[in-house]
Write a protein that holds these residues in place. Structure first.
Motif, PDB file in Angstrom:
ATOM      1  N   LEU A  41      63.664  44.647 -11.699  1.00 23.43           N
ATOM      2  CA  LEU A  41      62.714  44.360 -10.631  1.00 23.43           C
ATOM      3  C   LEU A  41      62.505  45.610  -9.785  1.00 23.43           C
ATOM      4  O   LEU A  41      63.457  46.155  -9.220  1.00 23.43           O
ATOM      5  N   ARG A  42      61.262  46.044  -9.704  1.00 25.32           N
ATOM      6  CA  ARG A  42      60.928  47.245  -8.932  1.00 25.32           C
ATOM      7  C   ARG A  42      59.809  46.997  -7.918  1.00 25.32           C
ATOM      8  O   ARG A  42      59.625  47.812  -7.013  1.00 25.32           O
ATOM      9  N   ASP A  43      59.080  45.901  -8.079  1.00 22.57           N
ATOM     10  CA  ASP A  43      57.913  45.670  -7.232  1.00 22.57           C
ATOM     11  C   ASP A  43      57.697  44.166  -7.130  1.00 22.57           C
ATOM     12  O   ASP A  43      57.662  43.474  -8.153  1.00 22.57           O
ATOM     13  N   LEU A  44      57.578  43.656  -5.898  1.00 24.91           N
ATOM     14  CA  LEU A  44      57.480  42.205  -5.726  1.00 24.91           C
ATOM     15  C   LEU A  44      56.583  41.869  -4.534  1.00 24.91           C
ATOM     16  O   LEU A  44      56.691  42.466  -3.463  1.00 24.91           O
ATOM     17  N   VAL A  45      55.703  40.895  -4.755  1.00 19.73           N
ATOM     18  CA  VAL A  45      54.865  40.338  -3.693  1.00 19.73           C
ATOM     19  C   VAL A  45      55.047  38.822  -3.723  1.00 19.73           C
ATOM     20  O   VAL A  45      55.055  38.217  -4.801  1.00 19.73           O
ATOM     21  N   PHE A  46      55.201  38.207  -2.553  1.00 27.61           N
ATOM     22  CA  PHE A  46      55.323  36.744  -2.519  1.00 27.61           C
ATOM     23  C   PHE A  46      54.950  36.238  -1.132  1.00 27.61           C
ATOM     24  O   PHE A  46      54.786  37.015  -0.185  1.00 27.61           O
ATOM     25  N   GLU A  47      54.796  34.913  -1.032  1.00 25.41           N
ATOM     26  CA  GLU A  47      54.475  34.267   0.239  1.00 25.41           C
ATOM     27  C   GLU A  47      55.638  33.382   0.678  1.00 25.41           C
ATOM     28  O   GLU A  47      56.359  32.834  -0.162  1.00 25.41           O
ATOM     29  N   MET A  48      55.787  33.256   1.979  1.00 31.40           N
ATOM     30  CA  MET A  48      56.841  32.407   2.534  1.00 31.40           C
ATOM     31  C   MET A  48      56.263  31.552   3.657  1.00 31.40           C
ATOM     32  O   MET A  48      55.541  32.058   4.513  1.00 31.40           O
ATOM     33  N   ARG A  49      56.560  30.265   3.618  1.00 29.28           N
ATOM     34  CA  ARG A  49      56.097  29.331   4.641  1.00 29.28           C
ATOM     35  C   ARG A  49      57.284  28.558   5.219  1.00 29.28           C
ATOM     36  O   ARG A  49      58.248  28.282   4.511  1.00 29.28           O
ATOM     37  N   VAL A  67      45.309  26.244  10.710  1.00 32.42           N
ATOM     38  CA  VAL A  67      45.452  25.488   9.464  1.00 32.42           C
ATOM     39  C   VAL A  67      46.733  25.872   8.721  1.00 32.42           C
ATOM     40  O   VAL A  67      47.486  25.025   8.247  1.00 32.42           O
ATOM     41  N   ASP A  68      46.983  27.174   8.614  1.00 39.89           N
ATOM     42  CA  ASP A  68      48.122  27.642   7.832  1.00 39.89           C
ATOM     43  C   ASP A  68      48.603  28.959   8.417  1.00 39.89           C
ATOM     44  O   ASP A  68      47.820  29.901   8.563  1.00 39.89           O
ATOM     45  N   VAL A  69      49.865  29.029   8.782  1.00 39.26           N
ATOM     46  CA  VAL A  69      50.484  30.273   9.244  1.00 39.26           C
ATOM     47  C   VAL A  69      51.631  30.575   8.290  1.00 39.26           C
ATOM     48  O   VAL A  69      52.535  29.760   8.123  1.00 39.26           O
ATOM     49  N   TYR A  70      51.571  31.726   7.647  1.00 39.74           N
ATOM     50  CA  TYR A  70      52.588  32.052   6.659  1.00 39.74           C
ATOM     51  C   TYR A  70      52.800  33.560   6.609  1.00 39.74           C
ATOM     52  O   TYR A  70      52.131  34.337   7.304  1.00 39.74           O
ATOM     53  N   PHE A  71      53.765  33.963   5.780  1.00 36.59           N
ATOM     54  CA  PHE A  71      54.121  35.370   5.660  1.00 36.59           C
ATOM     55  C   PHE A  71      53.791  35.878   4.256  1.00 36.59           C
ATOM     56  O   PHE A  71      54.038  35.186   3.263  1.00 36.59           O
ATOM     57  N   LYS A  72      53.268  37.072   4.193  1.00 37.40           N
ATOM     58  CA  LYS A  72      53.048  37.753   2.920  1.00 37.40           C
ATOM     59  C   LYS A  72      54.014  38.936   2.905  1.00 37.40           C
ATOM     60  O   LYS A  72      53.971  39.800   3.786  1.00 37.40           O
ATOM     61  N   TYR A  81      60.189  47.312   2.429  1.00 39.66           N
ATOM     62  CA  TYR A  81      59.374  46.107   2.436  1.00 39.66           C
ATOM     63  C   TYR A  81      58.448  46.104   3.644  1.00 39.66           C
ATOM     64  O   TYR A  81      58.679  46.797   4.642  1.00 39.66           O
ATOM     65  N   LYS A  82      57.421  45.302   3.546  1.00 38.63           N
ATOM     66  CA  LYS A  82      56.467  45.121   4.647  1.00 38.63           C
ATOM     67  C   LYS A  82      56.117  43.651   4.724  1.00 38.63           C
ATOM     68  O   LYS A  82      55.939  42.997   3.698  1.00 38.63           O
ATOM     69  N   VAL A  83      56.022  43.137   5.939  1.00 44.81           N
ATOM     70  CA  VAL A  83      55.725  41.727   6.170  1.00 44.81           C
ATOM     71  C   VAL A  83      54.428  41.615   6.961  1.00 44.81           C
ATOM     72  O   VAL A  83      54.266  42.265   7.992  1.00 44.81           O
ATOM     73  N   ASP A  84      53.509  40.805   6.474  1.00 50.06           N
ATOM     74  CA  ASP A  84      52.281  40.500   7.192  1.00 50.06           C
ATOM     75  C   ASP A  84      52.295  39.025   7.590  1.00 50.06           C
ATOM     76  O   ASP A  84      52.697  38.167   6.802  1.00 50.06           O
ATOM     77  N   VAL A 250      61.971  26.047   4.098  1.00 46.03           N
ATOM     78  CA  VAL A 250      61.377  27.366   3.888  1.00 46.03           C
ATOM     79  C   VAL A 250      60.926  27.430   2.438  1.00 46.03           C
ATOM     80  O   VAL A 250      61.742  27.316   1.518  1.00 46.03           O
ATOM     81  N   MET A 251      59.617  27.571   2.232  1.00 46.23           N
ATOM     82  CA  MET A 251      59.052  27.552   0.885  1.00 46.23           C
ATOM     83  C   MET A 251      58.619  28.963   0.467  1.00 46.23           C
ATOM     84  O   MET A 251      57.983  29.679   1.244  1.00 46.23           O
ATOM     85  N   PHE A 252      58.962  29.325  -0.765  1.00 47.43           N
ATOM     86  CA  PHE A 252      58.578  30.614  -1.336  1.00 47.43           C
ATOM     87  C   PHE A 252      57.629  30.357  -2.502  1.00 47.43           C
ATOM     88  O   PHE A 252      57.868  29.457  -3.321  1.00 47.43           O
ATOM     89  N   SER A 253      56.564  31.141  -2.608  1.00 48.52           N
ATOM     90  CA  SER A 253      55.575  30.878  -3.658  1.00 48.52           C
ATOM     91  C   SER A 253      54.792  32.141  -3.996  1.00 48.52           C
ATOM     92  O   SER A 253      54.925  33.181  -3.342  1.00 48.52           O
ATOM     93  N   LYS A 254      53.975  32.013  -5.049  1.00 46.25           N
ATOM     94  CA  LYS A 254      53.036  33.051  -5.475  1.00 46.25           C
ATOM     95  C   LYS A 254      53.720  34.399  -5.697  1.00 46.25           C
ATOM     96  O   LYS A 254      53.264  35.436  -5.234  1.00 46.25           O
ATOM     97  N   TYR A 255      54.825  34.349  -6.441  1.00 47.25           N
ATOM     98  CA  TYR A 255      55.527  35.588  -6.776  1.00 47.25           C
ATOM     99  C   TYR A 255      54.689  36.416  -7.750  1.00 47.25           C
ATOM    100  O   TYR A 255      54.162  35.903  -8.741  1.00 47.25           O
TER     101      TYR A 255
END
Length: 272
Positions: A41-49, A67-72, A81-84, A250-255
């Motif tokens: 694993l060298r590169d990862l993008v995911f969402e967290m709610r 409607v939806d507030v989450y983290f990318k 890492y960077k969090v949006d 805490v839900m993790f998705s869209k890896y």
């Protein structure tokens, strides 16, 4: 929420300095603890709610149409890492910074940190028993936020718990681990129970982790967090303990694995 997250972040926040020899129990555990970066694993993008985040933000910011507030989250090897924060209107910089700080304490479920660097600034001694080994770490400089740490390993070398002592109070954690079909016979955390005592307030945070296999890597799908707070009263006081319970998912998705998106995004941010 910030006080709850402080409990689990104490061990992760131990600083490095005055390195001492690392006991073999800690080094062996790091070898047997699952880390997806060891398998490419060298590169990862995911969402967290977080289950209660939208309602919390609606009440706090007085914005009814959220409607939806989450983290990318964007992560690249070896640990940048960077969090949006997505879903909030433009502005609210202080709120977004506060929310981003919450994410750091959850990242260890996705990309586990090794134990050795966290304890290297302490003088470490091993205490053997029939049940296993306890590593006691002492801050001889008297400059650390945590004065003493205790790490407990069973007879098979698995970390079963740790304890931290500081002027703020005592924090005790219990861990349950197992190997998964995708973990290359390495251990992952199934349950983490953190107990904190500060004055007359006791807090217990129970984390149950559910994983999924994404392109051969194991990542959390959901972490159920049950937080219990209560005031511990003297035995002479016969009234019932005041208790508050809060359940959060805490839900993790869209890896997105090894697509290069995280590297491009983080690199562009560093250039600005």
């Amino acid at each position: 929420m910030k006080k709850i997250l402080l409990v689990i972040s104490i061990l992760c926040g131990l600083n490095l300095a005055n390195a001492t020899a690392t006991p073999p129990e800690i080094e062996n555990f790091d070898i047997r603890y699952y880390d997806p970066s060891n398998y490419g694993l060298r590169d990862l993008v995911f969402e967290m709610r977080m289950s209660n985040l939208v309602e919390t933000m609606k009440q706090r910011l007085q914005i009814k149409d959220l409607v939806d507030v989450y983290f990318k989250i964007y992560w690249m090897y070896p640990g940048k890492y960077k969090v949006d924060v997505e879903g909030l209107p433009a502005g609210f910089k202080e709120i977004k910074s506060e929310l981003k700080a919450m994410v750091k304490n959850r990242l260890d479920f996705v990309i586990p940190e090794k134990l050795s660097p966290k304890v290297r600034s302490y003088e470490l001694k091993a205490q053997k028993s029939k049940k296993g080994t306890t590593i006691v770490g002492t801050d001889k400089t008297h400059t650390r936020a945590v004065n003493e740490i205790r790490l407990s390993f069973d007879g098979g070398g698995k970390l079963t718990g740790f304890k931290t002592m500081s002027p703020m109070g005592v924090n005790t954690s219990e861990m349950k681990m197992s190997a998964k079909s995708w973990s290359h016979n390495k251990w992952v955390v199934d349950r983490l129970i953190v107990k904190s005592i500060q004055g007359i307030q006791m807090t217990e945070i129970n984390h149950d982790v559910e994983y999924e296999n994404v392109d051969g890597f194991g990542f959390p799908k959901k972490v159920e967090v049950m937080t219990t707070r209560k005031l511990v009263k003297p035995e002479s006081v016969k009234s019932k303990d005041e208790q508050l319970k809060l359940k959060t998912e805490v839900m993790f998705s869209k890896y997105e694995v090894n697509t290069g998106k995280a590297q491009r995004y983080i690199t562009q941010g560093l250039r600005k």
